[in-house]
Design a protein around this motif. Structure first.
Motif, PDB file in Angstrom:
ATOM      1  N   ASN A 198      -9.318  81.016 103.219  1.00 46.38           N
ATOM      2  CA  ASN A 198      -8.722  80.968 101.898  1.00 46.38           C
ATOM      3  C   ASN A 198      -7.404  80.223 101.955  1.00 46.38           C
ATOM      4  N   HIS A 199      -7.076  79.511 100.890  1.00 50.90           N
ATOM      5  CA  HIS A 199      -5.828  78.790 100.784  1.00 50.90           C
ATOM      6  C   HIS A 199      -5.003  79.464  99.702  1.00 50.90           C
ATOM      7  N   GLU A 200      -3.842  80.012 100.046  1.00 52.38           N
ATOM      8  CA  GLU A 200      -3.019  80.706  99.073  1.00 52.38           C
ATOM      9  C   GLU A 200      -1.902  79.795  98.604  1.00 52.38           C
ATOM     10  N   LEU A 201      -1.678  79.772  97.312  1.00 55.87           N
ATOM     11  CA  LEU A 201      -0.640  78.940  96.738  1.00 55.87           C
ATOM     12  C   LEU A 201       0.696  79.657  96.799  1.00 55.87           C
ATOM     13  N   ILE A 202       1.735  78.898  97.023  1.00 53.19           N
ATOM     14  CA  ILE A 202       3.085  79.451  97.026  1.00 53.19           C
ATOM     15  C   ILE A 202       3.620  79.406  95.606  1.00 53.19           C
ATOM     16  N   ALA A 203       4.097  80.519  95.099  1.00 48.58           N
ATOM     17  CA  ALA A 203       4.616  80.578  93.738  1.00 48.58           C
ATOM     18  C   ALA A 203       5.969  79.884  93.675  1.00 48.58           C
TER      19      ALA A 203
ATOM     20  N   LYS B 147      -9.754  71.614  91.117  1.00 45.05           N
ATOM     21  CA  LYS B 147      -9.654  73.050  90.893  1.00 45.05           C
ATOM     22  C   LYS B 147      -8.178  73.431  90.817  1.00 45.05           C
ATOM     23  N   LEU B 148      -7.802  73.961  89.678  1.00 45.02           N
ATOM     24  CA  LEU B 148      -6.435  74.438  89.488  1.00 45.02           C
ATOM     25  C   LEU B 148      -6.488  75.702  88.636  1.00 45.02           C
ATOM     26  N   GLN B 149      -5.446  76.502  88.751  1.00 43.80           N
ATOM     27  CA  GLN B 149      -5.363  77.710  87.941  1.00 43.80           C
ATOM     28  C   GLN B 149      -4.608  77.374  86.660  1.00 43.80           C
ATOM     29  N   LEU B 150      -5.277  77.532  85.546  1.00 44.30           N
ATOM     30  CA  LEU B 150      -4.676  77.236  84.251  1.00 44.30           C
ATOM     31  C   LEU B 150      -4.797  78.469  83.383  1.00 44.30           C
ATOM     32  N   CYS B 151      -3.653  79.009  82.980  1.00 44.82           N
ATOM     33  CA  CYS B 151      -3.633  80.144  82.063  1.00 44.82           C
ATOM     34  C   CYS B 151      -2.717  79.779  80.902  1.00 44.82           C
ATOM     35  N   PHE B 152      -3.218  79.946  79.699  1.00 46.89           N
ATOM     36  CA  PHE B 152      -2.487  79.551  78.502  1.00 46.89           C
ATOM     37  C   PHE B 152      -2.697  80.635  77.450  1.00 46.89           C
ATOM     38  N   ALA B 153      -1.592  81.052  76.809  1.00 45.52           N
ATOM     39  CA  ALA B 153      -1.670  82.120  75.820  1.00 45.52           C
ATOM     40  C   ALA B 153      -0.641  81.884  74.730  1.00 45.52           C
ATOM     41  N   VAL B 154      -0.956  82.375  73.536  1.00 43.85           N
ATOM     42  CA  VAL B 154      -0.018  82.390  72.425  1.00 43.85           C
ATOM     43  C   VAL B 154       0.136  83.840  71.989  1.00 43.85           C
ATOM     44  N   ASN B 155       1.383  84.320  72.001  1.00 45.30           N
ATOM     45  CA  ASN B 155       1.644  85.736  71.698  1.00 45.30           C
ATOM     46  C   ASN B 155       0.749  86.646  72.540  1.00 45.30           C
ATOM     47  N   ASP B 156       0.565  86.270  73.812  1.00 49.96           N
ATOM     48  CA  ASP B 156      -0.248  87.002  74.798  1.00 49.96           C
ATOM     49  C   ASP B 156      -1.738  87.007  74.485  1.00 49.96           C
TER      50      ASP B 156
ATOM     51  N   PRO C 290      -2.647  82.642  92.995  1.00 48.76           N
ATOM     52  CA  PRO C 290      -1.565  83.609  92.794  1.00 48.76           C
ATOM     53  C   PRO C 290      -1.813  84.443  91.545  1.00 48.76           C
ATOM     54  N   GLU C 291      -1.212  85.604  91.495  1.00 46.83           N
ATOM     55  CA  GLU C 291      -1.345  86.437  90.304  1.00 46.83           C
ATOM     56  C   GLU C 291      -0.722  85.709  89.116  1.00 46.83           C
ATOM     57  N   SER C 292      -1.456  85.666  88.023  1.00 44.89           N
ATOM     58  CA  SER C 292      -0.976  84.929  86.867  1.00 44.89           C
ATOM     59  C   SER C 292       0.235  85.610  86.250  1.00 44.89           C
ATOM     60  N   ALA C 293       1.201  84.800  85.807  1.00 37.96           N
ATOM     61  CA  ALA C 293       2.368  85.332  85.109  1.00 37.96           C
ATOM     62  C   ALA C 293       2.020  85.784  83.700  1.00 37.96           C
ATOM     63  N   ILE C 294       0.821  85.404  83.237  1.00 38.49           N
ATOM     64  CA  ILE C 294       0.356  85.793  81.903  1.00 38.49           C
ATOM     65  C   ILE C 294      -0.684  86.900  82.083  1.00 38.49           C
ATOM     66  N   PRO C 295      -0.534  88.041  81.404  1.00 38.34           N
ATOM     67  CA  PRO C 295      -1.520  89.115  81.563  1.00 38.34           C
ATOM     68  C   PRO C 295      -2.929  88.645  81.214  1.00 38.34           C
ATOM     69  N   THR C 296      -3.889  88.939  82.093  1.00 38.87           N
ATOM     70  CA  THR C 296      -5.277  88.536  81.859  1.00 38.87           C
ATOM     71  C   THR C 296      -6.224  89.715  81.735  1.00 38.87           C
ATOM     72  N   ALA C 297      -5.661  90.939  81.710  1.00 36.76           N
ATOM     73  CA  ALA C 297      -6.494  92.142  81.539  1.00 36.76           C
ATOM     74  C   ALA C 297      -7.599  92.231  82.585  1.00 36.76           C
ATOM     75  N   GLY C 298      -7.267  91.854  83.815  1.00 34.97           N
ATOM     76  CA  GLY C 298      -8.226  91.973  84.909  1.00 34.97           C
ATOM     77  C   GLY C 298      -9.230  90.851  85.012  1.00 34.97           C
ATOM     78  N   LEU C 299      -9.115  89.829  84.177  1.00 33.26           N
ATOM     79  CA  LEU C 299     -10.040  88.712  84.266  1.00 33.26           C
ATOM     80  C   LEU C 299      -9.774  87.895  85.514  1.00 33.26           C
ATOM     81  N   LYS C 300     -10.820  87.304  86.050  1.00 31.57           N
ATOM     82  CA  LYS C 300     -10.729  86.477  87.258  1.00 31.57           C
ATOM     83  C   LYS C 300     -11.118  85.041  86.916  1.00 31.57           C
ATOM     84  N   LEU C 301     -10.690  84.128  87.778  1.00 28.49           N
ATOM     85  CA  LEU C 301     -10.927  82.701  87.544  1.00 28.49           C
ATOM     86  C   LEU C 301     -12.142  82.230  88.337  1.00 28.49           C
TER      87      LEU C 301
END
Length: 827
Positions: free
Chosen positions: A3-8, A729-738, A474-485
């Motif tokens: 596994n390759h872990e990203l540095i935050a 492959k990149l981690q993309l999380c986007f939210a408006v008002n969570d 890395p753990e997303s800074a935006i809450p994902t309610a346990g969703l995985k990528l």
């Protein structure tokens, strides 16, 4: 793979610098697995020059004689050949639509008079069952024509045999060889070879509840009746053994069988077994190859004097450990006198010329050896058929059969030498099956010069270079309610429509090389005069089931509904259909029941399927007719480019149908998200259309889902919790008002947009992140190399209307990514 872990890395404030990226092309002329090499589009010329000599009447020394088309009919495919012992006639068998079912037909061709005789029906489809006969093989045993074929009977495959007496014109009874209780499961294809008094049938299947494919065989007598029980050859509880081939020794003393064994992930190797005339193994199967990439689909032929056993296969190997996009064939020979392996002194090599043409590669080979010992290799390029021979003077130039055009061809080019040394070839070419004769072999002699070959040794296991790592995000800074990528390429093609490779290759590449989480093969329902046969469609579903493993790798059932461009009669563009229901039928747009989009939507509902339009700015998209419940997303990028808006930069798009780009759909008020798919056909650069040499990575979809199951992945599409990338492959999380991407919300406060994007160093470096509101960029942020996180409050958001917000990501090397929007109504 580790596994390759990203540095935050914490993000800073916003950036207002103007953004400018030049048009680029990745990996120009270099290794497919190397890093991106930016180059201007104008620096990438390509040529449509044919990569081989065109076989014609004046080709030297070969010459194409008269060709004869089979009587054209619907779903005609899979012609096979066998020469009558008298040498006067050729016999051919093929599949064809017979009534409303696919059947196996038989016909002979008089070599001297060049005339066809009457057609005979071999298979007898059950009128009360959903049967479809598949690819057949034939051979002469004791003066009788023996035909073997597989057949889908509604709930499984069965393997059948029937003989025909050319002297009396009478058939024997059809008999079942396998597929019934106790006789072993069958998977589609079989191979057949005949000795003097008996024949051997080999096939791929499963036995005793095993989850692995194995190779099985059964002997036949001179009347085509089974001799003894089914027996196993390539059987391994830990590995799949697939795609067997068989050849009979000319003296009738035994048989040779070759098959591929799936070793470590990303690796398949060729094994060869020898059997006596009773089917008893002579020693252990021998590993012929040991390469970290894939060596697959073997073919076998003995020299007429029995002195050599020739073996051919195709491989995507590159160097000692890596893999490449377009496959090429390999050739080896066993000298039967001392059981030693050799190879031609001049090895097979890729064709000269541009790798940006439509004709590329050399795969799915068959062998024929002339009476003088010349070895002829016959195979399939992406959009033509090839012939190359090996004689006493070494390897010939590469010859290409003359019918040009995109797609529409079959799997195999079959060859059979007549007694004078002429090579008869049968193929499914554009629109129909074709039989022809190639002269010039009569003056050639063999065998070719050979050199000792290093036989594979299983000393150590070497991983294939170029596997995509499995990243630990890395753990997303935006809450994902346990969703995985999870990631998957849901758009690709095999030889069964207009691509390369077969369904197994598509799934194995996605699972083992790219290490994707989900996948879909989406061959065309009907395209360039070729319909996906019912048996092929069933095979594709079976392959998806075989490789399905919830939590590890999830193939969807996919097909491409390929109607004309919009504004033409019954023109709706191209839609990919996805379902988790294995009973979903092939929805052929030529069928009046499903030729228009509303009718297609009605047909999808019972199977809980969705339909996604693609290359929308090229073939168009009917925004006014889309049902967002059944079309929750559209494909925004593929080998055809990016279709965010007309004139997209930096990744250009194919075509330019105004009003049919993604932003146009949002402007029309549709709530549709985005997906990415490669639309790969097995071609480097996708014949000059793609901006990447490795077209397999030209489009990719990321989804946020609670688990890796078919239902969860499809639910993520329906909820639009998706984003598209141009292959990285990149981690993309986007939210408006969570509220995560895909949501529709109301807000009294100003919209607060949160962004968290992380990209592994292997995939590139973040350059710019841009927030698009209602089709216009309202915020631009400079990326911080591998990870950017920030919050933006849209203080200019007007109240009283609904706005769409999505995130666009640009990488320094030119790759891009887009999130699905969040729709916000200011109240």
């Amino acid at each position: 793979m580790k596994n390759h872990e990203l540095i935050a890395i914490d993000g800073g404030g916003g950036c207002t610098r103007r953004h400018a990226i030049k048009i680029f092309a990745a990996c120009a002329g270099g290794a497919v697995l190397g890093r991106c090499v930016p180059r201007a589009w104008a620096d990438l010329p390509w040529s449509e020059e044919p990569p081989a000599a065109l076989l014609s009447g004046d080709s030297k020394p070969l010459a194409l004689g008269r060709e004869s088309s089979y009587k054209s009919a619907a779903r005609q495919a899979y012609p096979a050949l066998a020469r009558e012992p008298s040498g006067k006639r050729l016999w051919t068998t093929w599949s064809q639509l017979h009534g409303d079912r696919e059947a196996i037909l038989l016909r002979c061709f008089d070599i001297r008079d060049e005339k066809w005789n009457d057609v005979q029906s071999v298979s007898t489809p059950d009128a009360d069952a959903a049967t479809a006969a598949y690819e057949a093989e034939l051979a002469f045993v004791g003066g009788r024509v023996v035909v073997v074929w597989s057949q889908w009977n509604g709930d499984g495959w069965t393997l059948h045999v029937r003989s025909f007496d050319p002297q009396t014109g009478q058939f024997g009874d059809a008999q079942t060889l396998a597929g019934t209780p106790g006789a072993g499961e069958v998977h589609c294809h079989a191979a057949l070879a005949a000795g003097h008094e008996r024949a051997l049938v080999v096939w791929q299947g499963k036995a005793g509840g095993s989850e692995r494919y194995a190779v099985f065989g059964r002997l036949l007598d001179v009347r085509g009746a089974p001799l003894g029980d089914v027996f196993g050859m390539g059987v391994d509880e830990e590995r799949d053994c697939c795609r067997p081939a068989v050849a009979a020794r000319p003296d009738g003393s035994g048989f040779a069988v070759a098959y591929e064994r799936h070793d470590q992930p990303g690796t398949q190797n060729i094994y060869v077994a020898q059997l006596n005339a009773d089917g008893v193994p002579i020693g252990q199967p021998q590993a012929l190859t040991q390469h970290a990439a894939s060596d697959v689909a073997p073919a076998l032929a003995f020299a007429p004097d029995g002195g050599w056993l020739w073996v051919a296969w195709h491989s995507n190997r590159q160097g000692t450990q890596a893999w490449d996009v377009t496959p090429w064939y390999r050739l080896a020979a066993l000298r039967t006198g001392d059981n030693t392996w050799h190879e031609p002194a001049t090895r097979a090599a890729p064709a000269e010329g541009s790798e940006r043409g439509t004709v590329q590669g050399f795969e799915l080979v068959r062998l024929a050896v002339s009476p003088n010992g010349v070895v002829c290799v016959l195979g399939r390029a992406s959009h033509n058929f090839y012939v190359q021979y090996y004689g006493r003077d070494g390897r010939s130039p590469l010859y290409r059969l003359p019918q040009d055009g995109w797609g529409g061809r079959g799997r195999l080019l079959r060859g059979e030498f007549d007694s004078t040394g002429g090579l008869w070839v049968a193929r499914r070419d554009l629109g129909t099956n074709v039989l022809g004769r190639i002269g010039g072999f009569e003056t050639l002699t063999g065998p070719p010069p050979v050199q000792p070959r290093n036989v594979a040794k299983r000393a150590e296991t070497v991983a294939v270079a170029g596997q995509t790592p499995r990243y630990a995000w890395p753990e997303s800074a935006i809450p994902t309610a346990g969703l995985k990528l999870y990631f998957g390429d849901i758009h690709g093609h095999s030889w069964q429509s207009d691509g390369m490779g077969d369904p197994e290759a598509s799934h194995l590449r996605a699972r083992d090389v790219f290490q994707d989480d989900f996948h879909a093969l989406t061959d065309h329902d009907y395209f360039v005069g070729k319909r996906l046969n019912d048996a092929q469609w069933q095979e594709q579903k079976d392959v998806a089931e075989h490789y399905h493993e919830a939590g590890k790798f999830v193939p969807l059932f996919g097909q491409e509904w390929t109607t004309p461009r919009v504004k033409q009669p019954h023109g709706w563009g191209h839609f990919n259909i996805y379902s988790a229901d294995p009973t979903i039928p092939l929805l052929d747009h030529k069928d009046p029941r499903w030729r228009d989009l509303p009718e297609l939507y009605a047909a999808l509902r019972p199977y809980e399927a969705i339909a996604i339009p693609h290359h929308i700015g090229w073939t168009g998209v009917p925004w006014e007719t889309l049902d967002p419940g059944l079309t929750p997303v559209v494909e925004i990028c593929s080998v055809h480019g990016a279709f965010e808006y007309e004139g997209n930069e930096p990744i250009r798009h194919r075509g330019g149908m105004s009003g049919c780009f993604y932003r146009d759909g949002l402007a029309a008020g549709l709530r549709v998200g985005v997906a990415g798919g490669s639309d790969q056909h097995g071609l480097t650069w996708h014949h000059g259309i793609c901006w990447k040499r490795n077209a397999f990575r030209a489009g990719l979809t990321g989804v946020w889902a609670p688990e890796l199951t078919r239902a969860a992945i499809l639910d993520a599409f329906r909820a639009r919790r998706t984003f598209a990338t141009t292959g990285v492959k990149l981690q993309l999380c986007f939210a408006v008002n969570d509220a995560l991407m895909g949501a529709c919300i109301e807000s009294a406060a100003l919209p607060t947009l949160r962004v968290d994007v992380a990209v592994p160093p292997e995939e590139g470096r973040l350059a710019w992140l841009e927030i698009i509101r209602d089709g216009r960029c309202v915020h631009q942020y400079g990326g911080e190399a591998q990870r950017s996180r920030y919050t933006f409050v849209d203080a200019t958001s007007p109240a009283g209307v609904t706005h769409s917000y999505y995130l666009r990501v640009r990488l320094a090397g030119g790759d891009m990514a887009w999130s699905s929007p969040v729709w916000v109504r200011r109240v």
